[in-house]
Design a protein around this motif. Structure first.
Motif, mmCIF file in Angstrom:
data_model
loop_
_atom_site.group_PDB
_atom_site.id
_atom_site.type_symbol
_atom_site.label_atom_id
_atom_site.label_comp_id
_atom_site.label_asym_id
_atom_site.label_seq_id
_atom_site.Cartn_x
_atom_site.Cartn_y
_atom_site.Cartn_z
ATOM 1 N N ALA A 194 0.658 3.069 -3.582
ATOM 2 C CA ALA A 194 -0.394 4.088 -3.558
ATOM 3 C C ALA A 194 0.201 5.486 -3.691
ATOM 4 O O ALA A 194 1.332 5.742 -3.254
ATOM 5 C CB ALA A 194 -1.197 3.977 -2.264
ATOM 6 N N HIS B 240 -0.507 -0.952 -9.696
ATOM 7 C CA HIS B 240 -1.687 -0.779 -8.850
ATOM 8 C C HIS B 240 -2.582 -2.018 -8.908
ATOM 9 O O HIS B 240 -3.009 -2.541 -7.880
ATOM 10 C CB HIS B 240 -2.491 0.447 -9.311
ATOM 11 C CG HIS B 240 -2.169 1.700 -8.561
ATOM 12 N ND1 HIS B 240 -1.159 2.545 -8.933
ATOM 13 C CD2 HIS B 240 -2.739 2.251 -7.459
ATOM 14 C CE1 HIS B 240 -1.113 3.569 -8.102
ATOM 15 N NE2 HIS B 240 -2.056 3.415 -7.193
ATOM 16 N N LEU C 275 -5.367 1.477 -0.931
ATOM 17 C CA LEU C 275 -4.872 1.158 -2.270
ATOM 18 C C LEU C 275 -5.996 1.214 -3.300
ATOM 19 O O LEU C 275 -5.789 1.658 -4.436
ATOM 20 C CB LEU C 275 -4.217 -0.230 -2.268
ATOM 21 C CG LEU C 275 -3.362 -0.572 -3.485
ATOM 22 C CD1 LEU C 275 -2.232 0.438 -3.647
ATOM 23 C CD2 LEU C 275 -2.774 -1.967 -3.344
ATOM 24 N N CYS D 124 0.827 -1.207 0.000
ATOM 25 C CA CYS D 124 0.000 0.000 0.000
ATOM 26 C C CYS D 124 0.861 1.257 0.000
ATOM 27 O O CYS D 124 0.659 2.165 -0.811
ATOM 28 C CB CYS D 124 -0.933 -0.019 1.215
ATOM 29 S SG CYS D 124 -1.948 1.462 1.383
#
Length: 306
Positions: free
Chosen positions: A115, A231, A207, A111
């Motif tokens: 992110a 991602h 995320l 994450c």
């Protein structure tokens, strides 16, 4: 009745042996690939450090858990053997918690690393996360060690209360003391599971929100970005974590509920999932990691050629 118990025990041993063997092979593959890469490069990145510790904890958990379960079914008097049962159960709890907490660390790492947020604290975490990983892993091991000590103390208290109950016949005081100690220990162990579960939930939510913002930005700018693949790959991995953690958490609650009941069918289903979790989860990790996936596919292609 004896025949039913024996057939149930034999079926349980066969199933957990197959699942434990598969989980050991999968995690041993991860361990070997990472160790070979470590020897070649003389270094490990943060992601590989987490995966290395995770595979070690899962291999150890499957070994101790299998021995513990095997002895409890084949030789029930082993449950009263002091201190063998306490030691095996505490090591099983230690490696189980290590498995859960290191998995949560991996979700948090994905994450923070992938992110994209403009928050100053999040940017600080992104810059410092590689230095924080060893401390996070150390904290996970220490928390798991504390839970292993709690498990040892709980079993020790249960056996001592049974001895007091047998010798003195003080049923009321022994049962009251046992209930207080039992529920306090269950609360601590439940808190450990719930905390790691919440960490996975937060990682998935952050995320997912980052992926949604990134997708909207790409549509606005009419351009493609390589980070979208990162991602999506991380999101698939964390969502699989989240689903499996949810089922695992429910199974652990059901274990506490059915531990005092003679529900062989439900206990067997719970056992099947709990032993499948380390192997299936690690298999998802392999296909979420390009290096591990390529190595596995290369090995499988070589096996097919032979």
């Amino acid at each position: 009745q004896q025949y039913n118990v024996t057939s149930y025990g034999a079926m349980t041993v066969a199933i957990i042996t197959l699942e434990a063997s598969a989980g050991l092979w999968i995690n041993a593959f991860i361990l070997c690939v990472l160790c070979i890469g470590w020897i070649k490069k003389k270094t490990l990145n943060s992601n590989e450090k987490i995966l290395l510790l995770l595979s070690c904890s899962r291999i150890s958990y499957l070994c101790f858990s299998w021995v513990n379960h095997f002895l409890s079914i084949i030789y029930p008097n082993y449950l009263y053997a002091h201190p063998i049962f306490q030691v095996l159960a505490s090591f099983t709890a230690f490696f189980n918690y290590s498995n859960l907490w290191v998995s949560a660390c991996l979700c948090g790492f994905y994450c923070i690393k992938i992110a994209n947020f403009r928050n100053s604290f999040f940017i600080y975490l992104k810059v410092k996360i590689d230095r924080m990983v060893p401390w996070l892993l150390l904290g996970s091991v220490l928390l798991a060690l504390a839970m292993g000590i709690v498990a040892y103390d709980l079993i020790e208290t249960m056996q001592s209360n049974n001895l007091t109950l047998t010798c003195l016949g003080n049923f009321w005081e022994a049962s009251i003391g046992m209930d207080k100690h039992f529920f306090s220990s269950v609360f601590l162990t439940g808190f450990g599971y719930a905390a790691s579960f919440m960490a996975v939930i937060f990682a998935a939510v952050f995320l997912l929100f980052s992926l949604w913002r990134h997708k909207c930005k790409m549509q606005t700018n009419s351009m493609k970005d390589l980070s979208m693949d990162a991602h999506i790959r991380a999101m698939n991995s964390i969502l699989s974590f989240l689903v499996m953690y949810s089922i695992n958490f429910v199974c652990l609650i059901l274990t506490i509920i059915y531990i005092m009941k003679n529900e062989n069918t439900m206990r067997l289903l719970i056992t099947i999932y709990l032993y499948a979790f380390p192997g299936v989860h690690s298999l998802i990790l392999i296909f979420s990691n390009p290096k591990l996936e390529k190595t596995l596919l290369r090995i499988l292609s070589c096996v097919k050629c032979e």
